[in-house]
Design a protein around this motif. Structure first.
Motif, mmCIF file in Angstrom:
data_model
loop_
_atom_site.group_PDB
_atom_site.id
_atom_site.type_symbol
_atom_site.label_atom_id
_atom_site.label_comp_id
_atom_site.label_asym_id
_atom_site.label_seq_id
_atom_site.Cartn_x
_atom_site.Cartn_y
_atom_site.Cartn_z
ATOM 1 N N LEU A 28 10.456 28.001 39.296
ATOM 2 C CA LEU A 28 9.199 27.515 38.714
ATOM 3 C C LEU A 28 8.400 28.661 38.097
ATOM 4 C CD1 LEU A 28 7.886 24.795 41.222
ATOM 5 C CD2 LEU A 28 9.044 24.464 39.031
ATOM 6 N N GLY A 29 9.097 29.791 37.890
ATOM 7 C CA GLY A 29 8.465 30.946 37.267
ATOM 8 C C GLY A 29 9.117 31.277 35.944
ATOM 9 N N ALA A 30 9.855 32.373 35.906
ATOM 10 C CA ALA A 30 10.453 32.848 34.652
ATOM 11 C C ALA A 30 11.447 31.853 34.074
ATOM 12 C CB ALA A 30 11.129 34.203 34.882
ATOM 13 N N LEU A 31 12.211 31.190 34.924
ATOM 14 C CA LEU A 31 13.203 30.238 34.416
ATOM 15 C C LEU A 31 12.531 29.025 33.768
ATOM 16 C CD1 LEU A 31 15.821 30.364 37.315
ATOM 17 C CD2 LEU A 31 16.118 31.227 34.975
ATOM 18 N N ALA A 32 11.425 28.588 34.343
ATOM 19 C CA ALA A 32 10.688 27.451 33.770
ATOM 20 C C ALA A 32 9.994 27.818 32.471
ATOM 21 C CB ALA A 32 9.668 26.930 34.774
ATOM 22 N N ASP A 33 9.658 29.093 32.303
ATOM 23 C CA ASP A 33 8.958 29.549 31.107
ATOM 24 C C ASP A 33 9.896 30.020 30.008
ATOM 25 O OD1 ASP A 33 6.538 29.040 32.330
ATOM 26 O OD2 ASP A 33 6.370 31.075 33.151
ATOM 27 N N ALA A 34 11.196 30.038 30.289
ATOM 28 C CA ALA A 34 12.166 30.521 29.302
ATOM 29 C C ALA A 34 12.251 29.575 28.108
ATOM 30 C CB ALA A 34 13.535 30.671 29.948
ATOM 31 N N PRO A 67 -2.420 20.722 29.367
ATOM 32 C CA PRO A 67 -3.062 20.765 30.698
ATOM 33 C C PRO A 67 -2.107 20.281 31.794
ATOM 34 C CG PRO A 67 -3.784 18.823 29.506
ATOM 35 C CD PRO A 67 -2.924 19.602 28.539
ATOM 36 N N VAL A 68 -1.130 21.119 32.149
ATOM 37 C CA VAL A 68 -0.132 20.747 33.161
ATOM 38 C C VAL A 68 -0.785 20.753 34.537
ATOM 39 C CG1 VAL A 68 2.015 21.415 34.282
ATOM 40 C CG2 VAL A 68 1.785 21.613 31.793
ATOM 41 N N ALA A 69 -0.749 19.600 35.208
ATOM 42 C CA ALA A 69 -1.332 19.488 36.542
ATOM 43 C C ALA A 69 -0.308 19.778 37.631
ATOM 44 C CB ALA A 69 -1.901 18.077 36.740
ATOM 45 N N GLU A 70 0.936 19.379 37.415
ATOM 46 C CA GLU A 70 2.002 19.572 38.397
ATOM 47 C C GLU A 70 3.329 19.675 37.666
ATOM 48 O OE1 GLU A 70 1.742 20.537 41.820
ATOM 49 O OE2 GLU A 70 0.995 18.532 42.331
ATOM 50 N N LYS A 71 4.198 20.541 38.158
ATOM 51 C CA LYS A 71 5.519 20.682 37.543
ATOM 52 C C LYS A 71 6.567 20.767 38.641
ATOM 53 C CE LYS A 71 6.091 23.603 34.115
ATOM 54 N NZ LYS A 71 6.235 24.921 33.416
ATOM 55 N N ILE A 72 7.693 20.084 38.433
ATOM 56 C CA ILE A 72 8.796 20.127 39.386
ATOM 57 C C ILE A 72 10.098 20.429 38.650
ATOM 58 C CG2 ILE A 72 7.696 18.500 40.973
ATOM 59 C CD1 ILE A 72 9.676 16.356 39.886
ATOM 60 N N PHE A 73 11.057 20.939 39.379
ATOM 61 C CA PHE A 73 12.395 21.190 38.851
ATOM 62 C C PHE A 73 13.248 19.952 39.085
ATOM 63 C CE2 PHE A 73 16.727 22.949 39.942
ATOM 64 C CZ PHE A 73 17.110 23.246 38.648
ATOM 65 N N LEU A 74 13.886 19.443 38.030
ATOM 66 C CA LEU A 74 14.756 18.273 38.158
ATOM 67 C C LEU A 74 16.196 18.665 38.439
ATOM 68 C CD1 LEU A 74 13.482 16.071 35.189
ATOM 69 C CD2 LEU A 74 12.989 15.768 37.620
ATOM 70 N N GLY A 75 16.702 19.654 37.709
ATOM 71 C CA GLY A 75 18.088 20.058 37.855
ATOM 72 C C GLY A 75 18.617 20.625 36.556
ATOM 73 N N ILE A 76 19.922 20.559 36.393
ATOM 74 C CA ILE A 76 20.579 21.136 35.219
ATOM 75 C C ILE A 76 21.451 20.083 34.551
ATOM 76 C CG2 ILE A 76 22.216 22.887 34.424
ATOM 77 C CD1 ILE A 76 21.396 24.590 36.810
ATOM 78 N N SER A 77 21.327 19.963 33.250
ATOM 79 C CA SER A 77 22.255 19.158 32.463
ATOM 80 C C SER A 77 22.482 19.871 31.132
ATOM 81 C CB SER A 77 21.723 17.738 32.226
ATOM 82 O OG SER A 77 20.593 17.746 31.388
ATOM 83 N N ASP A 78 23.692 19.781 30.648
ATOM 84 C CA ASP A 78 24.074 20.500 29.420
ATOM 85 C C ASP A 78 23.736 21.988 29.514
ATOM 86 O OD1 ASP A 78 24.900 18.046 28.274
ATOM 87 O OD2 ASP A 78 22.857 17.636 27.611
ATOM 88 N N LEU A 148 2.825 22.617 47.000
ATOM 89 C CA LEU A 148 4.169 22.312 46.522
ATOM 90 C C LEU A 148 5.086 23.498 46.792
ATOM 91 C CD1 LEU A 148 5.014 20.739 43.083
ATOM 92 C CD2 LEU A 148 6.134 22.847 43.794
ATOM 93 N N VAL A 149 6.236 23.236 47.419
ATOM 94 C CA VAL A 149 7.245 24.271 47.638
ATOM 95 C C VAL A 149 8.620 23.677 47.313
ATOM 96 C CG1 VAL A 149 5.928 25.528 49.390
ATOM 97 C CG2 VAL A 149 7.466 23.687 50.103
ATOM 98 N N LYS A 150 9.634 24.504 47.382
ATOM 99 C CA LYS A 150 11.015 24.111 47.109
ATOM 100 C C LYS A 150 11.123 23.390 45.767
ATOM 101 C CE LYS A 150 15.205 22.545 49.405
ATOM 102 N NZ LYS A 150 15.807 21.691 50.457
ATOM 103 N N ALA A 151 10.447 23.945 44.775
ATOM 104 C CA ALA A 151 10.494 23.466 43.386
ATOM 105 C C ALA A 151 10.070 22.011 43.240
ATOM 106 C CB ALA A 151 11.897 23.664 42.804
#
Length: 303
Positions: A28-34, A67-78, A148-151
């Motif tokens: 939820l840091g550098a990878l999300a901002d890439a 105005p992002v209030a919450e962000k979560i990691f879904l996974g990987i596709s393609d 929020l933890v664990k993405a």
């Protein structure tokens, strides 16, 4: 590869949920901002989609000033890291901001698609988890606000240390059958002339089959003699698992719980076929996006 003979709407996601990455501090840091990351966005539980209802995946740079209030990691596709985010504000605040893409309700997206599709499973995953964060911000143990933890797949209370996990509520939905007829009911929440399979939440300490039998007795006064589990469906309002069953019952005598069931009737297969063709305005059945439709279709194939 299909894992079930009945493919219900909001299932079938091909997303690799990549659980092993959820504890990576950069997910939820550098990878999300890439620049390669992609994000689906929600406003008021509506999803940003393209003209034909496909998910609009925004780049991290496109979301930078939203105005992002919450962000979560879904996974990987393609081979792409994919996320979901809720935006503060209302739908009207974002009119014409995303070109041809608009915020749409997930039910409408599914109805427009007309068939089960893997993207609907991704929508169900994202909507369910984000809705859980909205409604479970505070620790049920001590009342403090949790983090929020664990993405996005866990919340942790920094005050008492309690961990909280996204919940899925199991619901049994069943088509009761006797001889060549099946039972349909209409609850007070349904439109006039609209009939569906009976349903209810499972309770602690009971099996799926026991829940089916209990609900049929409570709502319609009929006794189940056998129960078959035939399909299941994620239903992200807010986060249920619909467990579709067929139940054989002793007889057709009904004693309705009038608080739960306004009307009920035993129907034949010919009546259902006519309703599916739109020939019975006094008896409308569920659309294809509902698992009750799948149960009716399954029953029509049985001899």
């Amino acid at each position: 590869m299909a894992l079930s003979s009945i493919q219900t709407f909001f299932s079938g996601s091909t997303m690799d949920r990549a659980d092993h990455l959820r504890t990576d501090p950069e997910i939820l840091g550098a990878l999300a901002d890439a620049d390669t990351a992609r994000i689906m966005v929600f406003v008021e539980e509506q999803i940003l989609t393209g003209p034909i209802g496909e998910i609009t995946w925004l780049s991290a740079s496109q979301c930078r000033y939203l105005p992002v209030a919450e962000k979560i990691f879904l996974g990987i596709s393609d081979n792409i890291h994919r996320y979901a985010a809720t935006l503060s504000g209302g739908v009207d605040d974002f009119v014409d901001m995303f070109g041809e893409s608009k915020f749409r309700d997930a039910r409408g997206i599914a109805m427009k698609a007309g068939h089960a599709h893997p993207e609907l499973g991704i929508i169900a995953q994202a909507k369910s988890v984000l809705s859980w964060h909205t409604s479970h911000r505070f620790c049920s143990n001590c009342g403090s606000e949790s983090q929020l933890v664990k993405a996005g797949y866990e919340r942790q209370c920094q005050t008492c240390g309690k961990n909280h996990f996204p919940r899925t509520d199991p619901v049994v939905i069943m088509l009761a059958c006797h001889g060549d007829k099946a039972l349909l009911g209409r609850g007070p929440h349904l439109p006039p002339n609209f009939f569906s399979a009976l349903a209810g939440f499972m309770e602690p300490g009971e099996t799926i089959e026991e829940a089916v039998a209990r609900e049929l007795m409570e709502e319609a006064g009929v006794t189940a003699t056998s129960v078959e589990i035939v399909a299941n469906q994620p239903w992200p309002w807010p986060s249920s698992l619909m467990i579709g069953c067929m139940a054989q019952v002793e007889d057709t005598k009904l004693t309705l719980d009038e608080k739960e069931i306004d009307d009920a009737r035993w129907v034949t297969k010919d009546e259902i076929r006519a309703s599916l063709r739109g020939e019975t305005p006094d008896m409308l059945v569920p659309p294809a996006i509902a698992i009750a439709y799948d149960l009716l279709q399954y029953w029509l194939t049985q001899k």
